[in-house]
Design an enzyme around this catalytic site. Sequence first.
Site, PDB file in Angstrom:
ATOM      1  N   SER A 258       0.839  -1.189   0.000  1.00 41.09           N
ATOM      2  CA  SER A 258       0.000   0.000   0.000  1.00 41.09           C
ATOM      3  C   SER A 258       0.876   1.241   0.000  1.00 41.09           C
ATOM      4  O   SER A 258       2.095   1.156   0.064  1.00 41.09           O
ATOM      5  CB  SER A 258      -0.916   0.002   1.223  1.00 41.09           C
ATOM      6  OG  SER A 258      -0.137   0.192   2.387  1.00 41.09           O
ATOM      7  N   LYS A 259       0.226   2.369  -0.028  1.00 42.92           N
ATOM      8  CA  LYS A 259       0.965   3.636  -0.144  1.00 42.92           C
ATOM      9  C   LYS A 259       1.974   3.836   0.973  1.00 42.92           C
ATOM     10  O   LYS A 259       3.023   4.431   0.791  1.00 42.92           O
ATOM     11  CB  LYS A 259       0.014   4.849  -0.138  1.00 42.92           C
ATOM     12  CG  LYS A 259      -1.101   4.790  -1.128  1.00 42.92           C
ATOM     13  CD  LYS A 259      -2.403   4.317  -0.456  1.00 42.92           C
ATOM     14  CE  LYS A 259      -2.865   2.994  -1.069  1.00 42.92           C
ATOM     15  NZ  LYS A 259      -3.681   2.154  -0.204  1.00 42.92           N
ATOM     16  N   ARG A 260       1.653   3.305   2.150  1.00 44.69           N
ATOM     17  CA  ARG A 260       2.566   3.549   3.258  1.00 44.69           C
ATOM     18  C   ARG A 260       3.890   2.794   3.115  1.00 44.69           C
ATOM     19  O   ARG A 260       4.780   2.944   3.935  1.00 44.69           O
ATOM     20  CB  ARG A 260       1.884   3.196   4.583  1.00 44.69           C
ATOM     21  CG  ARG A 260       1.656   1.737   4.783  1.00 44.69           C
ATOM     22  CD  ARG A 260       0.831   1.448   6.023  1.00 44.69           C
ATOM     23  NE  ARG A 260       0.361   0.084   5.986  1.00 44.69           N
ATOM     24  CZ  ARG A 260       1.138  -0.954   6.265  1.00 44.69           C
ATOM     25  NH1 ARG A 260       2.380  -0.761   6.616  1.00 44.69           N
ATOM     26  NH2 ARG A 260       0.650  -2.174   6.184  1.00 44.69           N
ATOM     27  N   HIS A 261       4.001   1.965   2.070  1.00 44.13           N
ATOM     28  CA  HIS A 261       5.269   1.284   1.842  1.00 44.13           C
ATOM     29  C   HIS A 261       6.226   2.155   1.039  1.00 44.13           C
ATOM     30  O   HIS A 261       7.253   1.676   0.566  1.00 44.13           O
ATOM     31  CB  HIS A 261       5.043  -0.034   1.088  1.00 44.13           C
ATOM     32  CG  HIS A 261       4.384  -1.076   1.933  1.00 44.13           C
ATOM     33  ND1 HIS A 261       4.997  -1.618   3.035  1.00 44.13           N
ATOM     34  CD2 HIS A 261       3.177  -1.658   1.855  1.00 44.13           C
ATOM     35  CE1 HIS A 261       4.177  -2.499   3.585  1.00 44.13           C
ATOM     36  NE2 HIS A 261       3.070  -2.533   2.906  1.00 44.13           N
TER      37      HIS A 261
END
Length: 448
Positions: A208-211
């Site tokens: 996800s984006k937080r990666h």
Amino acid sequence: MLSSHVKVRFAPSPTGYLHIGGARTALFNWLFARHHKGVFLLRIEDTDQQRSTDDATQAILDSMKWLGLDWDEGPYFQSKRLPIYKEYAERLVSQGKAFHDTDAEGRKAIRFKMQDGVTEFNDLIHGAITFDASLIEDFVLLKADGFPTYNFACVVDDADMGITHIIRGDDHISNTPKQIALYQAFGFKLPEFGHIPMILGEDGSRLSKRHGATSVTEYRDRGYMPHALVNFLALLGWSPGNDLEIMSVPEMIEKFTLKRANKTSAQFNNTKLDWMNGQYIKNTPIEQLTAEAWKYFEKAGIDTKRLPEGWLLSLARLYQERFKTFHDLLNQTGFFFTDTIEYDAAAVDKFLKKERITDLLKEVHAALSATVIFDKNNLENSLRDLTEKIGVGFSKLAQPLRVAVTGKSVSAGIFETMELLGREKTLKRLAYAIHNLCEKTETVKSVA
RNA sequence: GCCCCCAUCGUCUAGUGGCCCAGGAUGCCAGGUUCUCAGCCUGGAGACAGGGGUUCAAAUCCCCUUGGGGGUACCA
């Protein structure tokens, strides 16, 4: 295997950029098609009117092109095939296999009537997979807005377009019994299914984006080479079966088979990608590498027109084995392109704010000034002579000089660096350091 | 909850019953090369999730447990 009849597709939904999981799915389909000399087609599944965007579609196409994944057919857009889905849905209704339905919110839809029984299929990667169809609810085929649902459009199109092998993420395994029921209801010939494992983030959770960077365009913008990314992605969930890791695209095509695909999900690993990109950089012909660097530098706002003929080539040659990405190269070489260099405070403290450094650097300045031809060989001779004359080890001299000239305690070879930087800037920075940085306490950043 | 998939070094993987007290890569550690760092070279530590079976023999086959992932939408 009948190689001439292979037809596969990549069918992303344009609800966001192409992320590396999708790219890997596209890559496996592409490799499979090329290996079997079959057809690879691209289909945009834009049946979610709320979330689909043209920007996303464009980003997906750009990413595919950048990666070198060329398609033979399409792109087809499901939003342009609405009448087809409607016709197929109504055919099912007239046969009593689907029915009109109104939900609690009053939306009218066409829903498929699931039959009880056992659904079994032989997955190319997982082997036999069995579902109890009675556990699957009657699902919507055509939504209230007239658009088809994913499972329905997917089956209609795959059958209509003659797809022989469906290679997709294993998050679709549980959709497969629904789709098989549809194939059977229509009397379509069943394709082969191959469900490839998912790519997880570095911490093992769903991507996800937080990666951080997860889209192909981000990797492009950060200065990775497309072939390095492709090579890296190919090795996530597949291996050629020996110790081979760095592979050309033709090599990958030749060796790629679904038999050698894994079942296990793989965690993305940026560190190894960096290493691999570094390998590609090292193996890229210097002229090509220079051209790539040039492009990247221009995009980054560096005035490449002002650089002397051949200068960038020398820079690329000097740094070829030292950088992992073009962004990394830019970071390492920033001091060449500015009149305002940043001084690393710790480096200044450690190497410049020491007794006798001022005198030492004055000697260095004199020796460099007296060097008629400002190239690495002459610079080296001058400084080696100097260290011999005054009786200090060369490293005692190199580090303060490096900090004075580059602002950092780490750089490429000091002679090559000075040659590339040029006499004027080198001497100017040296003089600045002598007068402003040595044996003083403040001054961290200034103009040199 | 129910259904499905998966399980080898930190990570990516090789391994399809004996060749494995498990091989490679990356990362990490140490040494070498050296003006620093990177690179390169050499060496090192590091895994078959657990428990039952089957078999002369299991990382490889079966079962259970545990753990992870996915699905269960008029999202795809």
